[in-house]
Design a protein around this motif. Structure first.
Motif, short mmCIF file in Angstrom:
data_model
loop_
_atom_site.label_atom_id
_atom_site.label_comp_id
_atom_site.label_asym_id
_atom_site.label_seq_id
_atom_site.Cartn_x
_atom_site.Cartn_y
_atom_site.Cartn_z
N GLY A 1 57.32 -22.25 -12.31
CA GLY A 1 57.70 -21.06 -11.43
C GLY A 1 57.28 -19.72 -12.30
O GLY A 1 56.60 -18.66 -11.66
N GLU A 2 57.40 -19.58 -13.54
CA GLU A 2 57.22 -18.41 -14.31
C GLU A 2 55.69 -18.43 -14.33
O GLU A 2 55.22 -17.31 -14.31
CB GLU A 2 57.67 -18.61 -15.87
N PHE A 3 55.06 -19.55 -14.55
CA PHE A 3 53.57 -19.41 -14.61
C PHE A 3 53.08 -18.98 -13.24
O PHE A 3 52.08 -18.02 -13.45
CB PHE A 3 53.22 -21.00 -14.91
N GLN A 4 53.44 -19.31 -12.09
CA GLN A 4 52.83 -18.90 -10.85
C GLN A 4 53.27 -17.20 -10.64
O GLN A 4 52.27 -16.66 -10.45
CB GLN A 4 53.72 -19.38 -9.68
N GLU A 5 54.30 -16.84 -11.25
CA GLU A 5 54.52 -15.54 -11.28
C GLU A 5 53.57 -14.85 -12.10
O GLU A 5 53.13 -13.76 -11.79
CB GLU A 5 56.22 -15.18 -11.55
N LEU A 6 53.38 -15.15 -13.24
CA LEU A 6 52.52 -14.57 -14.32
C LEU A 6 51.37 -14.36 -13.55
O LEU A 6 50.36 -13.60 -13.80
CB LEU A 6 52.57 -15.34 -15.72
N MET A 7 50.70 -15.72 -12.84
CA MET A 7 49.42 -15.65 -12.42
C MET A 7 49.39 -14.13 -11.22
O MET A 7 48.38 -13.70 -11.25
CB MET A 7 49.15 -16.87 -11.46
N LYS A 8 50.46 -14.20 -10.68
CA LYS A 8 50.36 -13.22 -9.44
C LYS A 8 50.27 -11.88 -10.26
O LYS A 8 49.36 -11.15 -9.81
CB LYS A 8 51.64 -13.51 -8.46
N LEU A 9 51.03 -11.93 -11.18
CA LEU A 9 50.86 -10.51 -11.87
C LEU A 9 49.57 -10.33 -12.37
O LEU A 9 49.12 -9.04 -12.47
CB LEU A 9 51.90 -10.69 -13.16
N ALA A 10 49.03 -11.17 -12.85
CA ALA A 10 47.64 -11.12 -13.49
C ALA A 10 46.51 -10.71 -12.43
O ALA A 10 45.64 -10.00 -12.77
CB ALA A 10 47.33 -12.56 -14.33
N LEU A 11 46.78 -11.28 -11.31
CA LEU A 11 45.97 -11.10 -10.21
C LEU A 11 45.88 -9.38 -9.95
O LEU A 11 45.07 -8.69 -9.77
CB LEU A 11 46.22 -11.82 -8.96
N ASN A 12 47.32 -9.15 -9.82
CA ASN A 12 47.41 -7.59 -9.44
C ASN A 12 46.87 -6.74 -10.53
O ASN A 12 46.29 -5.74 -10.23
CB ASN A 12 48.87 -7.33 -9.18
N GLN A 13 47.31 -7.19 -11.74
CA GLN A 13 46.56 -6.28 -12.82
C GLN A 13 45.19 -6.43 -12.87
O GLN A 13 44.45 -5.18 -13.00
CB GLN A 13 46.99 -7.04 -14.12
#
Lengths: 131, 282
Positions: B86-98
């Motif tokens: 879950g954390e990983f998915q969230e981080l991925m989303k964050l990375a995408l936004n960034q």
């Protein structure tokens, strides 16, 4: 003497002074007179040197038009230099200046003579070739 | 999992560093999450009923089929795995936004550069224009100055011609055509002329015999005639009263030199005709 006749309110006095200074400044064109002054030591007198400086007003066009002998202005300019004043004590210096002045004076008449000669020669040439 | 994890790795983005617990950059957090996942997924249960140590995945597969009771350990690992994922998915989303933000930033930067260069271009042009104008203004000022100067020194041509006539007619600046050495005429006032002028007469009021034949008498004794007759070449003709010399005579003490000491017998005084014998007395 000149100082004593300069009365500011007296018109006749001023006119006299004008004439005197006019005469005097033109006398400076005479190199022999300059030699005379030098030998009498006038050029060493500070008051006289100041007077010479004062006389420079004759260079202005309104005053210069009264000068008959405009060469005096050049002499006046030269007289501002101490070296020139010292040199004038020598008679040879005065003589040299005199000669040069006279030669220069004859410059235009010489030129005119040369032109006349050239013209005469040309006319002769034309006559000769015409005949 | 291994394939997908390597795929995830390629999507790393160098994101902004701030805002994470512990101050890690997004990249580092992604990497650590990946590592955890890897570790957890490779967790192998040592003791199994099979011959070789099996990985958790295999265990799960087996246990699902056979509905074995799972021990608490695997549950914990599983939960951890899910959490981490879950954390990983969230981080991925964050990375995408960034990533998107970063992209926008780059676009904006390009815009800024473009505007910057435009401004510089304008600046150059303005500077050139300023220089040209400054030159033009300077030259115009110089011209004005010279016009002013010319106007100041303006002399009427008629006056110049009159003056030229005057000085030429009396042979003051040009020798007479018939002049020969021996001719007493000179380009300056001669002895005789000087003595008979106003200056010469100033201090010889009563001695009319000094220059007997010359009409200097009218000017003798300092008497000023009503009309200044032009008797000598340099005496002024039409003198206006307001053309008086500047009055500084109080600045110096003066005597008209020379003339009052002259007398005809004094051969020492300049004589233009004779050979100049220098006076050795001084």
């Amino acid at each position: 003497m000149a100082a004593s006749v300069a009365m500011e309110t007296d018109d006749a006095g001023n006119r006299l002074r004008f004439q005197l200074e006019l005469e005097f400044v033109q006398c400076l064109a005479n190199p022999n007179y300059l030699n005379f002054l030098a030998q009498r030591g006038y050029f060493k007198d500070k008051a006289f040197v100041n007077y010479l400086k004062y006389l420079l007003y004759w260079k202005e066009p309104e005053y210069a038009k009264y000068l008959k002998y405009p060469q005096c202005l050049h002499m006046l300019e030269l007289l501002q230099y101490e070296h020139f004043r010292k040199e004038l004590v020598n008679a040879q210096c005065a003589k040299f200046i005199d000669e040069q002045q006279i030669l220069h004076w004859q410059h235009y008449s010489r030129k005119r003579m040369r032109l006349q000669q050239a013209l005469a020669e040309q006319q002769q040439h034309n006559n000769a070739s015409g005949k | 999992m291994a394939a997908s994890s390597s795929g995830e790795k390629e999507k790393e983005r160098p994101g902004g560093g701030s805002g994470a617990a512990g101050g890690n950059s997004t990249r580092e957090r992604l990497l650590s999450a990946l590592e955890d996942l890897e570790v957890l997924s490779r967790y192998s249960h040592r003791e199994t009923f099979l011959d070789h140590p099996v990985e958790l995945i295999e265990m799960l597969a087996i246990s699902r089929n056979q509905k074995l009771l799972q021990s608490g350990e695997e549950n914990q690992v599983l939960e951890l795995l899910i959490h981490r994922d879950g954390e990983f998915q969230e981080l991925m989303k964050l990375a995408l936004n960034q990533g998107k933000i970063h992209h926008e930033m780059q676009v904006l930067e390009k815009e800024v550069e473009k505007r910057d260069s435009d401004i510089q271009q304008l600046q150059k042009q303005l500077k050139e224009a300023e220089q040209i104008l400054a030159t033009a203004v300077y030259q115009a000022k110089e011209k004005l100055k010279s016009i002013e100067k010319a106007r100041k020194g303006a002399v009427s041509s008629e006056e110049i011609i009159k003056y030229a006539h005057r000085i030429s007619a009396s042979n003051a600046v040009c020798a007479p055509l018939t002049w020969v050495p021996g001719d007493p005429r000179r380009p300056y006032p001669t002895d005789l002329e000087m003595r008979s002028g106003l200056l010469g007469q100033m201090n010889n009021p009563s001695t009319n015999g000094v220059n007997g034949h010359l009409p200097g008498d009218a000017l003798a004794a300092g008497r000023l005639p009503d009309v200044l007759a032009p008797q000598y070449p340099w005496q002024s003709n039409d003198m206006a009263v307001n053309m008086l010399p500047p009055n500084h005579s109080s600045d110096f003490v003066l005597e008209p030199p020379g003339h009052n000491k002259e007398n005809e017998d004094d051969v020492e005084v300049m004589s233009t005709d004779s050979s100049s014998s220098s006076s050795d007395s001084d």
